[in-house]
Design a protein around this motif. Structure first.
Motif, PDB file in Angstrom:
ATOM      1  N   ALA A   1      -5.444  -1.226  -1.910  1.00 12.52           N
ATOM      2  CA  ALA A   1      -4.747  -2.205  -2.753  1.00 12.52           C
ATOM      3  C   ALA A   1      -5.385  -2.296  -4.133  1.00 12.52           C
ATOM      4  O   ALA A   1      -4.702  -2.410  -5.152  1.00 12.52           O
ATOM      5  CB  ALA A   1      -4.749  -3.576  -2.081  1.00 12.52           C
TER       6      ALA A   1
ATOM      7  N   THR B   1       1.198 -14.476   0.484  1.00 17.55           N
ATOM      8  CA  THR B   1       0.924 -14.255   1.907  1.00 17.55           C
ATOM      9  C   THR B   1       0.116 -15.394   2.526  1.00 17.55           C
ATOM     10  O   THR B   1       0.218 -15.639   3.735  1.00 17.55           O
ATOM     11  CB  THR B   1       0.183 -12.920   2.113  1.00 17.55           C
ATOM     12  OG1 THR B   1      -1.004 -12.895   1.300  1.00 17.55           O
ATOM     13  CG2 THR B   1       1.064 -11.746   1.713  1.00 17.55           C
TER      14      THR B   1
ATOM     15  N   LEU C   1       6.494  -7.250  -4.644  1.00 15.68           N
ATOM     16  CA  LEU C   1       6.679  -5.878  -4.170  1.00 15.68           C
ATOM     17  C   LEU C   1       5.513  -5.454  -3.282  1.00 15.68           C
ATOM     18  O   LEU C   1       5.710  -4.855  -2.218  1.00 15.68           O
ATOM     19  CB  LEU C   1       6.818  -4.928  -5.362  1.00 15.68           C
ATOM     20  CG  LEU C   1       8.070  -5.110  -6.230  1.00 15.68           C
ATOM     21  CD1 LEU C   1       7.990  -4.227  -7.475  1.00 15.68           C
ATOM     22  CD2 LEU C   1       9.324  -4.771  -5.427  1.00 15.68           C
ATOM     23  N   MET C   2       4.290  -5.776  -3.701  1.00 14.10           N
ATOM     24  CA  MET C   2       3.119  -5.401  -2.908  1.00 14.10           C
ATOM     25  C   MET C   2       3.063  -6.185  -1.600  1.00 14.10           C
ATOM     26  O   MET C   2       2.748  -5.632  -0.538  1.00 14.10           O
ATOM     27  CB  MET C   2       1.849  -5.613  -3.724  1.00 14.10           C
ATOM     28  CG  MET C   2       1.699  -4.631  -4.877  1.00 14.10           C
ATOM     29  SD  MET C   2       0.123  -4.799  -5.760  1.00 14.10           S
ATOM     30  CE  MET C   2      -1.042  -4.268  -4.498  1.00 14.10           C
TER      31      MET C   2
ATOM     32  N   GLY D   1       5.669  -7.449  -0.022  1.00 17.17           N
ATOM     33  CA  GLY D   1       6.760  -6.924   0.804  1.00 17.17           C
ATOM     34  C   GLY D   1       6.396  -5.617   1.470  1.00 17.17           C
ATOM     35  O   GLY D   1       6.674  -5.403   2.660  1.00 17.17           O
ATOM     36  N   GLY D   2       5.755  -4.712   0.714  1.00 19.50           N
ATOM     37  CA  GLY D   2       5.324  -3.443   1.290  1.00 19.50           C
ATOM     38  C   GLY D   2       4.323  -3.644   2.404  1.00 19.50           C
ATOM     39  O   GLY D   2       4.380  -2.974   3.443  1.00 19.50           O
ATOM     40  N   ALA D   3       3.402  -4.588   2.226  1.00 23.41           N
ATOM     41  CA  ALA D   3       2.407  -4.863   3.258  1.00 23.41           C
ATOM     42  C   ALA D   3       3.058  -5.448   4.511  1.00 23.41           C
ATOM     43  O   ALA D   3       2.648  -5.140   5.641  1.00 23.41           O
ATOM     44  CB  ALA D   3       1.348  -5.816   2.711  1.00 23.41           C
TER      45      ALA D   3
ATOM     46  N   LEU E   1       6.112  -4.792   5.537  1.00 28.08           N
ATOM     47  CA  LEU E   1       6.851  -3.716   6.206  1.00 28.08           C
ATOM     48  C   LEU E   1       5.939  -2.913   7.137  1.00 28.08           C
ATOM     49  O   LEU E   1       6.387  -2.426   8.186  1.00 28.08           O
ATOM     50  CB  LEU E   1       7.483  -2.788   5.162  1.00 28.08           C
ATOM     51  CG  LEU E   1       8.673  -3.362   4.386  1.00 28.08           C
ATOM     52  CD1 LEU E   1       9.131  -2.378   3.314  1.00 28.08           C
ATOM     53  CD2 LEU E   1       9.835  -3.693   5.331  1.00 28.08           C
ATOM     54  N   LEU E   2       4.680  -2.783   6.768  1.00 25.47           N
ATOM     55  CA  LEU E   2       3.730  -2.067   7.624  1.00 25.47           C
ATOM     56  C   LEU E   2       3.563  -2.752   8.978  1.00 25.47           C
ATOM     57  O   LEU E   2       3.150  -2.117   9.953  1.00 25.47           O
ATOM     58  CB  LEU E   2       2.366  -1.974   6.926  1.00 25.47           C
ATOM     59  CG  LEU E   2       2.291  -1.126   5.652  1.00 25.47           C
ATOM     60  CD1 LEU E   2       0.909  -1.240   5.028  1.00 25.47           C
ATOM     61  CD2 LEU E   2       2.616   0.331   5.952  1.00 25.47           C
TER      62      LEU E   2
END
Length: 467
Positions: free
Chosen positions: A349, A373, A437-438, A440-442, A444-445
């Motif tokens: 990150a 988060t 965006l960051m 959201g990407g985390a 999705l993992l």
């Protein structure tokens, strides 16, 4: 509950509860006071001294969270803190979302802490801020505390206690002696953001929240705390109050000592060192001492948060909500897989955030990502508090209902506002929406992880009545 079973994961014996009240309070202080407060003036300089109002309002929210977590930990002193509360109140699905969200907060928070920590290391080396060297310095800052945590809980606790003592020195000086060096003209204009005062305050609050992340850490590490029902509430309130006092006074001093325009300059990103040099009047010795104290402070915060990075997955793994690997303890009694995985993700990150940008933008993007988060488990903790207090009232136990319900509503409102305002300033949409965006990407993992563990989650525990 049908289909739910107990996972085959080891538990930590009671003899390993090595943190008493002083160490638990040091964990709160050490986690809250990292480098966030030392970087805030630089990060908030584009908004202006009106940020002091934002810090005051954020302090109200932080104290509300502290009181809420104190009450929740007394009722349910379970390892995992916010995750445990959400799971017990709303089931395993919500529990997983909160555990994953908080885990993102922990390792992304470490990426933010180390990015701000680099500002003060570069007070001595890499003064030109060459990105490659900044990344290398940050890698060292992330992995050194990881090694301390891998060496055992006792070493981690000792480092946490002594670094907490050191980090209070510059804050104590700035929040007392610094008040005598204020020039009131530096508070004008109060808002230099170009936005309305309300928008400016909201944007500043989203950044200020990062400085208070950690009010829940004693609850998260409940399995390590002796007499958790007694010590966790006390440590949570004591640690948050101590942080709040020095935060507010030192912010007033910094904005009053250094003009806003000067705070915004890249060369002055180590703003507490700049203020110390201004107070000393000659040379750079005062700023150098402050920078050294902040470097120690940052390592202490990274040390504490690295432990928290592993404690949340450990608690979730024992419930079957996270992969079993995260629930295994090393020969030194630490969850090594959680420590290593979290540090790898924090490193990734940090490197990703440096791509195409630098300085305050990198720090703010990571800070705002952690705000998003963190707000999720904070909000669900508030909802759990409301649900249980309403149940208590229906069953005839109405003691302290008004206080606890009011604090929960206030905490819920702050959580929603922090998500709403967690956007970067600027014209580049990727920068503006980068935190979302960051985050959201985390998130999705986490989808394949949830699908892998959903059939082996154990049943949430019963919730005891309020004591």
């Amino acid at each position: 509950m049908t289909g739910l079973k107990q996972p085959d994961t080891p538990t930590r014996p009671a003899g390993e509860r090595t943190l008493g009240l002083p160490q638990a309070t040091a964990l709160i202080l050490g986690s809250i006071i990292g480098v966030g407060i030392f970087n805030l003036p630089y990060s908030l300089a584009t908004i202006g001294p009106i940020s002091i109002v934002a810090m005051a309002l954020t302090t109200v929210g932080a104290l509300s969270l502290a009181v809420m977590f104190a009450v929740l930990s007394r009722r349910l002193p379970a390892d995992g803190g916010p995750y445990a509360y959400a799971r017990a109140a709303f089931g395993n699905g919500v529990g997983f979302v909160n555990a994953w969200s908080y885990w993102i907060t922990a390792w992304a928070g470490n990426a933010a802490i180390v990015t701000g920590w680099v500002f003060y290391v570069e007070h001595f080396v890499n003064a030109d801020g060459i990105v490659g060297w900044s990344i290398l310095i940050a890698v060292v800052g992330l992995w050194l505390p990881a090694l301390v945590n891998l060496s055992g809980v006792k070493n981690m606790g000792a480092v946490q206690l002594w670094t907490t003592v050191v980090k209070f020195i510059p804050l104590a000086i700035m929040s007392t002696v610094g008040l005598f060096f204020i020039t009131t003209a530096n508070y004008s204009p109060a808002n230099v953001s170009g936005d309305s005062d309300l928008t400016a305050i909201g944007s500043a609050m989203a950044i200020c929240l990062f400085s208070y992340l950690g009010v829940e850490t004693a609850a998260v590490a409940a399995a390590k705390v002796r007499d958790p029902a007694r010590n966790i509430p006390r440590a949570t309130v004591y640690g948050t109050l101590g942080s709040a006092v020095v935060y507010l006074l030192s912010m007033i001093a910094i904005f009053g000592i250094v003009p806003t325009g000067a705070l915004a300059e890249e060369a002055n990103k180590a703003s507490y060192s700049v203020a110390a040099n201004t107070m000393a009047g000659s040379g750079t010795w005062a700023g150098d001492l402050v920078a050294i104290a902040v470097i120690v402070s940052g390592l202490g915060a990274l040390n504490g948060w690295t432990m928290i990075c592993a404690e949340m997955p450990l608690a979730a793994a024992k419930d079957g909500v996270f992969p079993a690997l995260f629930g295994r303890l090393s020969r030194r009694g630490v969850p090594a897989a959680g420590i290593l995985a979290s540090t790898v993700l924090a490193t990734a990150a940090m490197v990703l955030s440096y791509a195409g940008t630098s300085g305050a933008t990198v720090f703010n993007t990571l800070v705002l990502m952690t705000g998003i988060t963190a707000a999720i488990p904070y909000a669900f903790s508030a909802l759990a508090q409301l649900k249980w207090r309403l149940r208590d009232r229906r069953t005839g136990s109405g003691a302290r209902f008004a206080r606890d319900a009011s604090v929960a509503v206030l905490s819920l409102a702050f959580s929603i506002l922090f998500v709403w305002y967690s956007r970067n300033s600027g014209d580049d949409w990727f920068v503006v929406w980068g935190p979302f965006l960051m985050a959201g990407g985390a998130f999705l993992l986490g989808i394949p992880v949830f699908l892998a563990v959903r059939n082996r989650m154990s049943a949430p525990p019963p919730v005891p009545p309020y004591q």
